[in-house]
Write an enzyme that holds these catalytic residues in place. Structure first.
Site, PDB file in Angstrom:
ATOM      1  N   TYR A  73       0.837  -1.209   0.000  1.00 23.19           N
ATOM      2  CA  TYR A  73       0.000   0.000   0.000  1.00 23.19           C
ATOM      3  C   TYR A  73       0.870   1.257   0.000  1.00 23.19           C
ATOM      4  O   TYR A  73       0.572   2.228  -0.689  1.00 23.19           O
ATOM      5  CB  TYR A  73      -0.920  -0.006   1.232  1.00 23.19           C
ATOM      6  CG  TYR A  73      -1.976   1.078   1.180  1.00 23.19           C
ATOM      7  CD1 TYR A  73      -3.232   0.817   0.649  1.00 23.19           C
ATOM      8  CD2 TYR A  73      -1.706   2.365   1.658  1.00 23.19           C
ATOM      9  CE1 TYR A  73      -4.203   1.806   0.588  1.00 23.19           C
ATOM     10  CE2 TYR A  73      -2.666   3.362   1.598  1.00 23.19           C
ATOM     11  CZ  TYR A  73      -3.911   3.086   1.073  1.00 23.19           C
ATOM     12  OH  TYR A  73      -4.862   4.065   1.001  1.00 23.19           O
ATOM     13  N   PHE A 125      -7.705  18.512 -25.438  1.00 24.16           N
ATOM     14  CA  PHE A 125      -8.326  17.221 -25.732  1.00 24.16           C
ATOM     15  C   PHE A 125      -9.694  17.205 -25.042  1.00 24.16           C
ATOM     16  O   PHE A 125      -9.931  17.990 -24.132  1.00 24.16           O
ATOM     17  CB  PHE A 125      -7.430  16.072 -25.236  1.00 24.16           C
ATOM     18  CG  PHE A 125      -8.020  14.728 -25.548  1.00 24.16           C
ATOM     19  CD1 PHE A 125      -8.174  14.318 -26.863  1.00 24.16           C
ATOM     20  CD2 PHE A 125      -8.481  13.886 -24.535  1.00 24.16           C
ATOM     21  CE1 PHE A 125      -8.760  13.097 -27.164  1.00 24.16           C
ATOM     22  CE2 PHE A 125      -9.054  12.661 -24.832  1.00 24.16           C
ATOM     23  CZ  PHE A 125      -9.205  12.266 -26.143  1.00 24.16           C
ATOM     24  N   ASP A 126     -10.602  16.310 -25.466  1.00 20.61           N
ATOM     25  CA  ASP A 126     -11.979  16.406 -24.956  1.00 20.61           C
ATOM     26  C   ASP A 126     -12.096  16.223 -23.448  1.00 20.61           C
ATOM     27  O   ASP A 126     -12.884  16.912 -22.800  1.00 20.61           O
ATOM     28  CB  ASP A 126     -12.960  15.498 -25.729  1.00 20.61           C
ATOM     29  CG  ASP A 126     -12.567  14.032 -25.718  1.00 20.61           C
ATOM     30  OD1 ASP A 126     -11.427  13.724 -25.349  1.00 20.61           O
ATOM     31  OD2 ASP A 126     -13.400  13.195 -26.109  1.00 20.61           O
ATOM     32  N   ASP A 216       0.298  19.114 -21.486  1.00 15.87           N
ATOM     33  CA  ASP A 216      -0.452  17.861 -21.549  1.00 15.87           C
ATOM     34  C   ASP A 216       0.427  16.927 -22.369  1.00 15.87           C
ATOM     35  O   ASP A 216       0.523  17.035 -23.586  1.00 15.87           O
ATOM     36  CB  ASP A 216      -1.821  18.085 -22.200  1.00 15.87           C
ATOM     37  CG  ASP A 216      -2.582  16.774 -22.393  1.00 15.87           C
ATOM     38  OD1 ASP A 216      -1.966  15.699 -22.241  1.00 15.87           O
ATOM     39  OD2 ASP A 216      -3.778  16.826 -22.696  1.00 15.87           O
ATOM     40  N   ALA A 218       0.721  13.646 -23.107  1.00 14.11           N
ATOM     41  CA  ALA A 218       0.358  12.275 -23.492  1.00 14.11           C
ATOM     42  C   ALA A 218       1.307  11.695 -24.550  1.00 14.11           C
ATOM     43  O   ALA A 218       1.688  10.534 -24.476  1.00 14.11           O
ATOM     44  CB  ALA A 218      -1.075  12.235 -24.002  1.00 14.11           C
ATOM     45  N   LYS A 259      -0.303   6.196 -23.560  1.00 14.07           N
ATOM     46  CA  LYS A 259       0.140   6.434 -24.935  1.00 14.07           C
ATOM     47  C   LYS A 259       1.645   6.139 -25.032  1.00 14.07           C
ATOM     48  O   LYS A 259       2.045   5.006 -25.172  1.00 14.07           O
ATOM     49  CB  LYS A 259      -0.180   7.869 -25.363  1.00 14.07           C
ATOM     50  CG  LYS A 259      -1.662   8.101 -25.657  1.00 14.07           C
ATOM     51  CD  LYS A 259      -2.441   8.521 -24.466  1.00 14.07           C
ATOM     52  CE  LYS A 259      -3.860   8.903 -24.816  1.00 14.07           C
ATOM     53  NZ  LYS A 259      -4.697   9.074 -23.632  1.00 14.07           N
ATOM     54  N   HIS A 450     -20.187  11.684 -26.980  1.00 11.54           N
ATOM     55  CA  HIS A 450     -19.884  10.735 -28.053  1.00 11.54           C
ATOM     56  C   HIS A 450     -19.675   9.308 -27.566  1.00 11.54           C
ATOM     57  O   HIS A 450     -19.836   8.369 -28.324  1.00 11.54           O
ATOM     58  CB  HIS A 450     -18.665  11.202 -28.863  1.00 11.54           C
ATOM     59  CG  HIS A 450     -17.435  11.412 -28.042  1.00 11.54           C
ATOM     60  ND1 HIS A 450     -17.314  12.410 -27.110  1.00 11.54           N
ATOM     61  CD2 HIS A 450     -16.269  10.721 -28.001  1.00 11.54           C
ATOM     62  CE1 HIS A 450     -16.132  12.335 -26.535  1.00 11.54           C
ATOM     63  NE2 HIS A 450     -15.476  11.317 -27.053  1.00 11.54           N
TER      64      HIS A 450
HETATM   65  N1  F0G Z   1      -4.779  14.400 -23.125  1.00 17.37           N
HETATM   66  C1  F0G Z   1      -4.656  13.969 -24.392  1.00 17.37           C
HETATM   67  C2  F0G Z   1      -3.918  14.791 -25.397  1.00 17.37           C
HETATM   68  C3  F0G Z   1      -5.238  12.758 -24.763  1.00 17.37           C
HETATM   69  O1  F0G Z   1      -5.110  12.339 -26.027  1.00 17.37           O
HETATM   70  C4  F0G Z   1      -5.920  11.998 -23.786  1.00 17.37           C
HETATM   71  C5  F0G Z   1      -6.547  10.745 -24.124  1.00 17.37           C
HETATM   72  C6  F0G Z   1      -6.010  12.487 -22.471  1.00 17.37           C
HETATM   73  C7  F0G Z   1      -5.415  13.701 -22.181  1.00 17.37           C
HETATM   74  C8  F0G Z   1      -6.727  11.742 -21.396  1.00 17.37           C
HETATM   75  O2  F0G Z   1      -6.032  10.599 -21.011  1.00 17.37           O
HETATM   76  O3  F0G Z   1      -7.496   8.645 -21.589  1.00 17.37           O
HETATM   77  O4  F0G Z   1      -5.626   8.425 -19.977  1.00 17.37           O
HETATM   78  O5  F0G Z   1      -7.663   9.668 -19.361  1.00 17.37           O
HETATM   79  N2  F0G Z   1      -6.725  10.387 -25.297  1.00 17.37           N
HETATM   80  C9  F0G Z   1      -7.271   9.126 -25.741  1.00 17.37           C
HETATM   81  C10 F0G Z   1      -7.458   9.182 -27.223  1.00 17.37           C
HETATM   82  C11 F0G Z   1      -8.468   8.645 -24.995  1.00 17.37           C
HETATM   83  O6  F0G Z   1      -8.069   8.240 -27.747  1.00 17.37           O
HETATM   84  O7  F0G Z   1      -6.981  10.108 -27.882  1.00 17.37           O
HETATM   85  P1  F0G Z   1      -6.740   9.274 -20.471  1.00 17.37           P
END
Ligand code: F0G
Length: 459
Positions: A73, A125-126, A216, A218, A259, A450
Site C-alpha cells: 500500500y 483534448f476532450d 499535456d 500524453a 500512450k 460521443h
Molecule cells: N490528453 C490527451 C492529449 C489525450 O489524447 C488523452 C486521451 C487524455 C489527455 C486523457 O487521457 O485517456 O488516460 O484519461 N486520449 C485518448 C485518445 C483517450 O483516444 O486520444 P486518459
C-alpha cells in the site's frame, strides 16, 4: 535497395487471434450498437483503431516487470523506480502517480483554475476540456491557422498561435486565466507536433503574465521525434535531450501514460513547485489513492517505469512514425484526403473533404467511421462536430474546425498487412462516397456525449 520505412525493432512472441465477421453480421452489430462505435464489442472488430490509448503491446521486459511489481500500500519498490524514471526523463522534481490522464486533469485543473475563468490551449483534448468546464472555467483553443488547412504542408501544425494568445490575454485579463496548456502532440489537430521553439515562446508569454504553464504530455516522445526531424536546432540531439528541452521551466504537466509510455493503464502529474505539489498530493489521496500508488496496481507501475524508457527509444519511434507515413503514403496514391503531413499516433482522414455532401450537423466523420466498420470491420472514431457536442451556454450543436475520422494506430500491435487492409477499405469507400448518408442523434448525455449517444442513419 528499396527504402524500408519502418523496420520493426522487435519480433513477435505472443499473438492474439482475431475474429472476422461477414458484412451482414457487421451490419447487424453496428445497428444494435445504435451506430455508436463505443457500443461495439471488441470481439466484433477486426482492426481496432478506436484509440492508441492503453492498447499498445507491452515488451517482454514490461511483462517481466508485471511479475515483480510490489503491491504494498505504501512505499512499494515500483514507486521508487517510476519516480526515478520520470524525474530523469522529464526533469521536474515532483512526480505524482494517478490512474490515467483524466485523473491527472481532475486532480490538477481545479487547483490551477480556482477563482479563474479561462484555460487557453493550443487545443484541449476532450477530457481536458471537460475538466476545465467541470472546474467552472471555459476552455479556449488557440492553434496556429496552418492547422486548419488539412492539405497545406507545415512542419508544426500543432503549435500555439502566440500572437492570438497575447490578444486573448489582453482581452480576457491575465488575472482571469488560470493556466496555459500545451498539448503535445496536438491530438485534436491531427496528432500534429509542436516545436520546442513554440513551447519556449508560449511558456515565456505565460510567465510574463504570471500565468501557470502546463504541458499535456500524453505523446511527448512522438513530439520529440518530430522535433528531431524538423527543428534544425535539435537535428543532432538525442530524444532524451529533446524531451528535457520540452519540459524545461514548465510549471507542471499532466500525462496519460497509456500512450507514449506504452502501458495499458496509468497517468502522471509533474510539478516544479512544492506548494502546488502538496495540493496535488492531498487531492490524489482523496480521489485516487495513497500517494505511492495513486490508483495504480504495483504491477502496472513497474511496467510504466520500464515503458517510460522504451517510449523514447529512437529506433522504436522511427518504426512508430513510419507506420503512419506508410499508411498516409497509400492514401496519397489513392487521393484520399487527411491531415497532412501525417501526425504521430494516427491518420486523421478529412471526412469534410471525402464526404462534402454531408453537413457538420449530420456528422460526416461519424458516417465515415460507420462505413469503415461496415466495409472491413475497422473501428475508427469521429474527431469532429459529433465529438465536440453542444455549446454549454446555448445547448446548440457546435461546428468543429475539422471533421476527422481518426485511424489511431496502437503501438507495436498491427502489421503492414493490417495497414494495407485499412488503406484498401478507404479506397473502396471513396468509390461510393457520394452515396453515403449522414446521421442524427436520438439520445445524448450532457457531457462527453460521443461515448454513449445513440444515433440513427438519415434517409
Ligand atoms: N490528453 C490527451 C492529449 C489525450 O489524447 C488523452 C486521451 C487524455 C489527455 C486523457 O487521457 O485517456 O488516460 O484519461 N486520449 C485518448 C485518445 C483517450 O483516444 O486520444 P486518459
Amino acid at each position: 535497395m528499396k527504402q524500408l520505412y519502418f523496420p520493426e525493432p522487435f519480433r513477435i512472441k505472443s499473438v492474439e487471434p482475431l475474429k472476422m465477421l461477414t458484412r451482414e453480421e457487421r451490419e447487424e452489430k453496428i445497428a444494435a450498437a445504435n451506430y455508436n462505435v463505443f457500443a461495439l464489442a471488441s470481439q466484433d472488430v477486426y482492426i481496432d483503431l478506436l484509440t492508441d490509448s492503453g492498447t499498445g503491446a507491452m515488451s517482454s521486459a514490461q511483462w517481466a516487470g508485471v511479475m515483480v511489481g510490489d503491491e504494498s500500500y505504501a512505499g512499494a519498490d515500483c514507486y521508487y523506480k517510476v519516480q526515478s524514471s520520470a524525474k530523469e526523463i522529464f526533469g521536474l522534481p515532483y512526480i505524482q502517480l494517478v490512474h490515467q490522464g483524466r485523473a491527472a486533469e481532475k486532480v490538477l485543473l481545479p487547483v490551477l483554475l480556482a477563482g479563474k475563468k479561462y484555460a487557453i490551449s493550443n487545443m484541449h483534448f476532450d477530457t481536458t476540456r471537460a475538466h476545465v468546464e467541470l472546474a467552472g472555467a471555459r476552455a479556449i483553443d488557440c492553434v496556429v491557422p496552418q492547422a486548419l488547412d488539412t492539405t497545406a504542408y507545415y512542419d508544426f501544425k500543432g503549435n500555439m498561435d502566440c500572437a492570438r494568445l497575447e490578444q486573448y490575454i489582453a482581452e480576457l485579463g491575465a488575472e482571469n486565466i488560470g493556466v496555459i496548456i500545451m498539448t503535445i502532440t496536438n491530438n485534436s489537430a491531427g496528432g500534429q507536433p509542436v516545436s520546442v521553439e513554440n513551447i519556449r515562446k508560449t511558456r515565456a508569454i505565460a510567465h510574463k503574465h504570471g500565468i501557470k504553464f502546463m504541458i499535456d504530455a500524453a505523446r511527448y516522445a512522438e513530439n520529440a521525434y518530430f522535433v528531431k526531424l524538423r527543428e534544425p536546432e535539435f537535428k543532432e540531439s538525442s530524444i532524451a535531450d529533446i524531451v528535457k528541452a520540452t519540459f524545461e521551466d514548465a510549471d507542471c504537466f499532466t500525462m496519460s501514460s497509456k500512450k507514449d509510455a506504452i502501458v495499458n493503464m496509468g497517468g502522471l502529474i509533474g510539478c516544479r513547485d512544492k506548494a502546488l505539489f502538496e495540493l496535488v498530493k492531498q487531492r490524489t489521496i482523496s480521489f485516487e489513492g495513497f500517494i505511492t500508488y495513486g490508483g495504480m496496481s504495483g504491477r502496472d507501475i513497474e511496467a510504466l517505469a520500464q515503458g517510460l524508457r522504451e517510449g523514447i527509444d529512437e529506433n522504436y519511434l522511427r518504426y512508430r512514425i513510419g507506420q503512419m507515413q506508410y499508411l498516409a503514403g497509400r492514401l496519397d496514391e489513392a487521393g484520399i484526403p487527411y491531415q497532412s503531413p501525417v501526425g504521430g499516433h494516427a491518420v486523421f482522414v478529412d471526412a469534410k473533404k471525402l464526404l462534402p455532401h454531408i453537413p457538420y450537423y449530420e456528422f460526416p466523420a461519424q458516417a465515415l467511421a460507420i462505413e469503415l466498420y461496415r466495409e472491413a470491420g475497422i473501428r475508427a472514431c469521429d474527431i469532429g462536430s459529433y465529438m465536440l457536442g453542444n455549446d454549454p451556454d446555448t445547448g446548440k450543436q457546435l461546428e468543429a474546425d475539422f471533421e476527422f475520422t481518426r485511424l489511431a494506430i496502437p503501438r507495436r500491435v498491427y502489421t503492414q498487412s493490417h495497414l494495407d487492409v485499412i488503406a484498401d477499405a478507404l479506397i473502396n469507400i471513396k468509390e461510393r462516397a457520394s452515396k453515403i448518408k449522414g446521421f442524427c442523434i436520438v439520445e445524448e448525455p450532457p457531457i462527453l456525449r460521443h461515448f454513449t449517444a445513440k444515433l440513427r442513419p438519415l434517409d
